[in-house]
Write a protein that holds these residues in place. Structure first.
Motif, short mmCIF file in Angstrom:
data_model
loop_
_atom_site.label_atom_id
_atom_site.label_comp_id
_atom_site.label_asym_id
_atom_site.label_seq_id
_atom_site.Cartn_x
_atom_site.Cartn_y
_atom_site.Cartn_z
N GLN A 180 0.79 -1.23 0.00
CA GLN A 180 0.00 0.00 0.00
C GLN A 180 0.82 1.29 0.00
N LEU A 181 1.82 1.39 0.89
CA LEU A 181 2.54 2.66 1.00
C LEU A 181 3.27 2.98 -0.30
N TYR A 182 3.74 1.94 -0.98
CA TYR A 182 4.43 2.16 -2.26
C TYR A 182 3.43 2.53 -3.36
N LEU A 183 2.28 1.90 -3.32
CA LEU A 183 1.25 2.28 -4.32
C LEU A 183 0.85 3.73 -4.11
N GLU A 184 0.78 4.14 -2.84
CA GLU A 184 0.44 5.55 -2.56
C GLU A 184 1.47 6.49 -3.21
N ALA A 185 2.74 6.07 -3.21
CA ALA A 185 3.78 6.92 -3.81
C ALA A 185 3.62 7.01 -5.33
N LEU A 186 3.01 6.00 -5.92
CA LEU A 186 2.96 5.94 -7.39
C LEU A 186 1.78 6.67 -8.01
N ILE A 187 0.74 6.92 -7.22
CA ILE A 187 -0.48 7.53 -7.81
C ILE A 187 -0.24 8.95 -8.32
N PHE A 188 0.83 9.61 -7.81
CA PHE A 188 1.08 11.00 -8.21
C PHE A 188 1.59 11.10 -9.64
N LEU A 190 1.56 7.98 -11.81
CA LEU A 190 1.05 6.90 -12.66
C LEU A 190 -0.47 6.75 -12.59
N GLY A 191 -1.12 7.56 -11.77
CA GLY A 191 -2.58 7.48 -11.67
C GLY A 191 -3.02 6.22 -10.97
N PRO A 192 -4.21 5.69 -11.31
CA PRO A 192 -4.67 4.47 -10.65
C PRO A 192 -3.72 3.31 -10.93
N VAL A 193 -3.22 2.70 -9.86
CA VAL A 193 -2.24 1.61 -10.01
C VAL A 193 -2.72 0.39 -9.22
#
Ligand code: NSS
Length: 434
Positions: A180-188, A190-193
């Protein structure tokens, strides 16, 4: 390579066919021997040979058989059999194959590398693979980007008590509990991941729904509301269930899964609040076991667990979201509802029929001061989370997502009591081999 189920058709009757596979069952009579050959996808076909031609065969020997396909109502598995002409042996198996028709669960687990050849495990594995296929298809069709976050990490996501520690060169690290914490970093950027990774929990309790390693499907999106998150979650689950029931109907029939209720699943799923859930449980006189081992009535502030979730969902026919848990029983990252202080903007998704939680998700705390405060309360070491806090410093946006346990989904979809049977090589407190 020809497979049993492709061979068994009227147009092949009378033709010479060849199949390679393993001796699944062996019934030797004086004159004739009946072999059940299992192909490399678990399909089976009966094959008959004069006994003197196959006396040396053992269970699990690998062979290639050529013979004439005949239709015979007495033949098991669809009324076709091969009248064997020639037999090539690839390997003669040792005569002590440990798995027969009826075995204890423990023996099957000790020999999981061989038990995966039983038809039950083969059909479960096929369903599992189809579930993964449709999960991926759902995200592709809806334009979510698949990403591959790290498994070796420095910080806990779901509490320190279930962390697996490991030595990482000269420092301590952990196996990831959640991406989760890494996905949170990616949304900025890459959008929905979304990602599908192994997650690890050093679960000290033995339950029928906890593994030490499980397949975790997680998704995260920027500028989303709780309603958006729940809508994606329910559409995903419903898409997977309907497509898997359709594509794997043979496997589900073999496993004797009654799919009537699965076929009826529709979105939106039912929703109740945590407070309504506690109310319902109290009205049924539901008791919890406290820290001293004593039973007492459930009350506000108690987390839901395997027993209370079973009680809540035992007669439900469709999945159920439980929303609005008190913030203090939820992890540090859950956003507080500003309109409803003390309540977390999150929801757990419970499967019907008593199966309980299969997914959990919600809004993330996006305010820098609040997240720091929550981390402090939970005693998390800020030095491991500096990068996570940065996400609130640079262009923070409301965002949310969820995590779905693939084994929990398989367990419900196939109707399996013990989660160990939903995974090929289960990892639990007492099992790491094979
Ligand atoms: O701990 S969770 O409830 N939530 C998270 O890990 C979030 N960080 C996920 C997210 O929002 N990205 O786990 C999520 C799901 C849970 O609902 C179960 O279905 C499954 O993961 N899960 C497990 N399955 C099998 N064994 C164990 N021990 C286990 N723990 C969680």
């Amino acid at each position: 390579m020809q497979r049993a189920n492709d061979i068994k058709t009227p147009i092949n009757v009378g033709k010479e066919i060849t199949i390679r596979g393993w001796v699944h069952r062996l019934r030797k009579q004086k004159e004739k021997t009946f072999l059940l050959i299992r192909d490399d996808r678990g399909g089976v076909i009966q094959c008959v040979f004069p006994t003197q031609q196959v006396v040396h065969l053992t269970i699990e020997s690998s062979i290639e058989v050529t013979g004439i396909l005949t239709a015979d109502d007495r033949a098991p598995e669809g009324g076709y059999e091969i009248r064997g002409n020639s037999l090539k042996v690839i390997n003669i198996a040792d005569a002590d194959f440990p798995i027969g028709e009826y075995q204890s669960a423990e023996l099957l687990l000790d020999n999981r590398h061989l038990a995966l050849r039983t038809r039950r495990m083969i059909e479960i594995a096929k369903i599992r693979s189809t579930i993964l296929k449709f999960a991926r298809l759902f995200f592709i069709e809806n334009d979510w980007m698949e990403v591959t976050p790290p498994i070796i990490v420095k910080g806990a996501v779901e509490g320190g008590s279930t962390l697996f520690k490991l030595r990482y060169f000269n420092e301590e690290a952990y196996l990831s509990q959640s991406a989760q914490l890494y996905l949170e970093a990616l949304i900025f950027s890459l959008g929905p991941v979304w990602s599908l990774t192994p997650s690890f929990r050093a679960e000290k309790s033995r339950t029928v729904r906890h593994l030490a390693e499980f397949s975790h499907l997680e998704a995260e999106a920027p500028l989303a509301s709780l309603e958006d998150v729940l809508r994606v979650e329910e559409r995903l689950v419903s898409y997977i269930v309907h497509n898997t029931v359709r594509e794997r109907s043979d496997s589900l029939i073999f496993l004797k899964r009654d799919v009537t209720s699965l076929k009826d699943i529709e979105v939106p799923f039912d929703r109740i609040s945590y407070y309504e859930a506690i109310d319902t449980l109290q009205s049924r006189d539901f008791k919890v076991v406290d820290a001293n081992g004593d039973k007492r009535p459930i009350r506000i502030g108690d987390d839901l667990n395997i027993d209370s979730e079973r009680e809540l969902t035992k007669s439900a026919l469709t999945p159920l979201f439980v929303t609005g848990y008190p913030i203090q029983i939820k992890p540090f990252y859950v956003k507080e509802d500003v309109q409803n202080k003390g309540i977390g903007l999150s929801a757990d998704l419970l499967a019907p029929g008593g199966f309980g939680e299969i997914a959990s998700g919600g809004m993330r705390e996006d305010d820098i001061l609040s997240i720091k405060k929550r981390m402090k309360i939970e005693g998390l070491d800020p030095s491991s989370y500096g990068w996570y806090i940065d996400l609130r410093r640079f262009g923070s946006v409301p965002h949310g997502g969820f995590g779905l346990g693939i084994e929990r989904l398989v367990r419900w979809l196939v109707d399996i009591e013990d989660i160990k049977d939903t995974v090929l090589f289960p990892r639990t407190m007492s099992r790491i081999i094979p």
